[in-house]
Design an enzyme around this catalytic site. Sequence first.
Site, mmCIF file in Angstrom:
data_model
loop_
_atom_site.group_PDB
_atom_site.id
_atom_site.type_symbol
_atom_site.label_atom_id
_atom_site.label_comp_id
_atom_site.label_asym_id
_atom_site.label_seq_id
_atom_site.Cartn_x
_atom_site.Cartn_y
_atom_site.Cartn_z
ATOM 1 N N CYS A 1 0.821 -1.230 0.000
ATOM 2 C CA CYS A 1 0.000 0.000 0.000
ATOM 3 C C CYS A 1 0.848 1.270 0.000
ATOM 4 O O CYS A 1 0.348 2.330 -0.349
ATOM 5 C CB CYS A 1 -0.896 0.047 1.227
ATOM 6 S SG CYS A 1 -1.847 -1.423 1.544
HETATM 7 O O1 KQY Z 1 -4.108 0.715 0.867
HETATM 8 C C1 KQY Z 1 -4.279 0.779 2.045
HETATM 9 N N1 KQY Z 1 -4.421 -0.280 2.751
HETATM 10 C C2 KQY Z 1 -4.373 2.107 2.638
HETATM 11 C C3 KQY Z 1 -5.140 2.185 3.857
HETATM 12 C C4 KQY Z 1 -5.273 3.586 4.296
HETATM 13 C C5 KQY Z 1 -5.538 3.705 5.693
HETATM 14 C C6 KQY Z 1 -5.659 5.105 6.151
HETATM 15 N N2 KQY Z 1 -5.767 5.142 7.528
#
Ligand code: KQY
Length: 365
Positions: free
Chosen positions: A341
């Site tokens: 991510c």
């Molecule tokens: O791609 C992802 N798992 C991003 C998650 C964002 C979380 C923001 N608190």
Amino acid sequence: MPGEFEPHRGTWMLWPQRPDNWRNGGKPAQVAFAAVANAIAHFESVTIGVNPDQLANARHILPPQVRVVEMANNDAWMRDCGPTFVVNGQGDVRGVDWIFNAWGGLINGLYFPWDLDAAVAQKVLEIERIVCYKAPLVLEGGSIHVDGQGTCLTTEECLLSPGRNPDLTKDQIEAHLKEYLNVEKVLWIPRGVYRDETSGHVDNLCCFLRPGVIALAWTDDRSDPQYDRSSEAYDFLMAATDALGRRLEVHKIHQPQPVLISSEESEGVDVIEGTTPRQPGDRMAASYINFYFCNGGAIVPTFNDPNDRAALYKLQDLLPERQVVGIPAREILLGGGNIHCITQQQPFGKLKQRVLTTSFIAKTP
Ligand code: KQY
């Protein structure tokens, strides 16, 4: 869109700091992000976008081989707000700039505002002088995986969620994916990982290791709410064929034990209205699948869990051509995602660009 496992020109990341998502003012997360950047930098070049007030700190913490550029952002998820790099028919790299609304806008988004994040993709493409395609679809990079041969993986839970594209039908969303990613087949897995705050991003559940071969987050514990989710994904994938008509090979990667937020961790996060709360005892969506391919490597999150070793060994077995590197990632998980991510690959263009680069180097005295 090339598969992530194909050669990269480099990797893009952002720098964590917001105190209502990262505990202790982002300090532990910054150490974890730096470890990820450092690990990737052993394989390919890394650029990190940083808010102006963190520029000196990031430069101080990051190793010199990591390029640090000023880039205003709301949070640190380059996979999701960054561009999706594609290659056109002439072999030129282009970037898709999807609409970003913080994983669900005013319906179930994770923070407000998100205007700085929404501008990140364009900024990356400006720096690289890459042409930008603006896509009329709310989408984050973590909600898609491709095999580079015409197949896209996604989840219904995410792309059909009410906070993203409520005015588009499933067919219309699929048509956009086909057009912008140049894929012929979209495999709609029903759901992602239990308690994933992105509404089930596919990148936490499964990924292509290469065309035709998939790694899937798994648990044998039928009492775990993840069991049904992983089982339905397994059954779906085993019954599916890809864009070239091949049956898929699916490898199960056993998840860590449930990762729960401790009281100390919860207390370190500022409480601000409108941002996802971090309560003690809450389960985070921990997954080894949220790893990142880089040239010759795979950077895999670890959780100080008995299953870490088995996951690393199994991935190393499945990826004999790469070096599998484990990085402690609890601090990244506490922010709501993981290594995949926070990274975004920029591929090489096809042959033409590489030949041009090589001949230029060859002629330089
Ligand atoms: O791609 C992802 N798992 C991003 C998650 C964002 C979380 C923001 N608190």
